[in-house]
Design a protein around this motif. Structure first.
Motif, short mmCIF file in Angstrom:
data_model
loop_
_atom_site.label_atom_id
_atom_site.label_comp_id
_atom_site.label_asym_id
_atom_site.label_seq_id
_atom_site.Cartn_x
_atom_site.Cartn_y
_atom_site.Cartn_z
N LEU A 1 73.75 27.95 44.28
CA LEU A 1 72.40 28.48 44.49
C LEU A 1 72.13 29.56 43.46
CD1 LEU A 1 72.22 28.93 48.39
CD2 LEU A 1 71.66 26.90 47.01
N HIS A 2 71.10 29.32 42.65
CA HIS A 2 70.62 30.42 41.80
C HIS A 2 70.09 31.52 42.70
CE1 HIS A 2 68.78 32.68 38.66
NE2 HIS A 2 67.55 32.44 39.09
N CYS A 3 70.42 32.76 42.38
CA CYS A 3 70.06 33.87 43.27
C CYS A 3 69.95 35.15 42.46
CB CYS A 3 71.14 34.01 44.36
SG CYS A 3 70.87 35.37 45.51
N VAL A 4 69.02 36.00 42.84
CA VAL A 4 68.91 37.35 42.28
C VAL A 4 69.06 38.32 43.44
CG1 VAL A 4 67.44 38.98 41.05
CG2 VAL A 4 67.41 36.56 40.41
N SER A 5 70.12 39.10 43.42
CA SER A 5 70.47 39.95 44.56
C SER A 5 69.77 41.30 44.49
CB SER A 5 71.98 40.13 44.63
OG SER A 5 72.61 38.90 44.86
N VAL A 6 68.44 41.26 44.47
CA VAL A 6 67.59 42.44 44.57
C VAL A 6 66.58 42.13 45.66
CG1 VAL A 6 66.02 43.99 43.35
CG2 VAL A 6 67.92 42.90 42.11
N TYR A 7 66.20 43.13 46.47
CA TYR A 7 65.43 42.87 47.69
C TYR A 7 64.18 43.76 47.77
CZ TYR A 7 69.97 40.90 48.91
OH TYR A 7 71.14 40.18 48.91
N PHE B 1 68.37 27.21 45.45
CA PHE B 1 67.82 28.54 45.20
C PHE B 1 67.91 29.36 46.48
CE2 PHE B 1 63.79 31.19 44.89
CZ PHE B 1 64.32 32.11 44.00
N SER B 2 68.49 30.54 46.37
CA SER B 2 68.51 31.52 47.46
C SER B 2 67.50 32.60 47.11
CB SER B 2 69.91 32.11 47.62
OG SER B 2 69.93 33.08 48.65
N ASP B 3 66.47 32.74 47.94
CA ASP B 3 65.29 33.52 47.56
C ASP B 3 65.22 34.86 48.27
OD1 ASP B 3 62.79 34.00 46.33
OD2 ASP B 3 61.77 33.39 48.17
#
Length: 355
Positions: A183-189, A214-216
């Motif tokens: 899963l492509h993911c950006v770990s900012v929230y 994709f993890s959103d």
């Protein structure tokens, strides 16, 4: 690898995107609230609901607990870190209770695993696949242990370099487990849009020959739908029934309306992506007569006249001699007259029915 079998569904380029409503800790330790969120996920059309399997002992160190004893944001943090983790942890009994509820409601139960202890619990529960959170992509001992269970692995790649992702994939494959979905993911929230880099999904597919999803963590629905448009076969998004509820993730979660839009619009996008093979559907072929052009007589044409390009214009409908065919009609003798403004057909020409 085009697809893998996650248990409840085949997931890959040739299948509809698998949509996961990430409840995580949004149940706030309240199983009645948890069931309400599950019901809403079912109503929205999600394929699965996902939780997080960790405990007070397996996730955070004593030093970290001692350092985080007070927070300014009292809505997101109701007490010390230890108090919140203790309240929000998903106990083994709650796992079993909620898994049964999911089964009764007809939706897949799954969870992120954070320790060997929880991997064993989920194995006993017979989950269809394991989810590895971004924070553990470099936790090679955990990856090796979970991969050894022989179930498919869904691995988020937030915060990871390409080299770290490669290391994780090699670790899982070394156990003999080749059932991997990244899963492509950006770990900012939530993340800024310039951080999303959805084209990274193409990189992951090419580099590791695995299905990619994709993890959103963005707000709204546009980015997960864009991910589906770029071929994401699995989409995971935090989910709540009320973004205003207290707790860690409610504010950045999707609500039922947004989840429903991701499910329904995502299916439309997936169908619209279609094939890389260029085809003309029968529906479009049927439109040719209506939309394309034919040779139309500029003036009345008489029998015996030799047809020239000055005699015609090209207008709708497309039932006669097409513009790209006229070179074969020019110079031929008309065997019957054609009125001004009417279509010139092949049967109007001497010895010619069609090219």
């Amino acid at each position: 690898m085009n697809a893998i079998d996650l248990g409840p569904a085949m997931v890959g380029a040739e299948y509809e995107p698998f949509i996961v409503a990430e409840i995580g800790s949004n149940h706030n330790g309240d199983m009645d609230l948890c069931r309400e969120i599950i019901d809403a996920a079912v109503e929205a059309g999600a394929d699965a609901v996902k939780f997080q399997s960790w405990t007070e002992e397996t996730l955070i160190s004593e030093e970290e607990y001692q350092r985080n004893t007070e927070y300014a944001d009292k809505k997101k943090h109701f007490g010390t870190l230890r108090e919140m983790v203790r309240e929000y942890q998903f106990t083994p009994d709650q796992h079993r209770e909620i898994q049964q509820y999911c089964f009764d409601q007809g939706i897949t139960f799954c969870s992120s695993v954070f320790s060997e202890q929880e991997a064993d619990l989920l194995d006993d529960l017979g989950v269809p696949f394991y989810k590895i959170a971004s924070m553990d992509i470099n936790n090679l001992p955990l990856l090796e242990y979970v991969a050894g269970k022989g179930r498919p692995m869904v691995i988020s790649t937030g915060m990871a370099t390409l080299g770290e992702i490669e290391q994780a994939v090699k670790t899982v494959r070394a156990t003999g487990n080749g059932e991997i979905l990244l899963l492509h993911c950006v770990s900012v929230y939530p993340p800024d849009m310039n951080l999303m880099n959805l084209r990274n999904m193409d990189t992951l597919r090419q580099a590791f020959d695995v299905p990619v999803g994709f993890s959103d963590h963005t707000l709204g629905t546009s980015i997960p739908l864009a991910a589906i448009a770029r071929g994401a076969c699995f989409v995971e998004k935090h989910f709540t029934i009320d973004k205003d509820l207290p707790g860690w993730d409610h504010a950045i979660s999707s609500n039922p309306e947004e989840m429903s839009a991701i499910v329904q619009e995502g299916k439309k996008i997936d169908r619209a992506l279609g094939s890389t093979v260029r085809t003309v559907s029968q529906a479009e072929q049927d439109k040719r007569i209506q939309f394309r052009r034919s040779a139309i007589a500029r003036r009345s044409l008489s029998e015996g006249q030799v047809l020239s390009k000055e005699d015609v214009a090209f207008k709708r409908p497309g039932s006669g001699i097409a513009p790209d065919e006229f070179q074969y009609a020019e110079g031929k003798e008309l065997v019957e007259p054609v009125e001004e403004g009417h279509v010139v057909h092949w049967q109007h020409l001497n010895g010619t029915e069609s090219i």
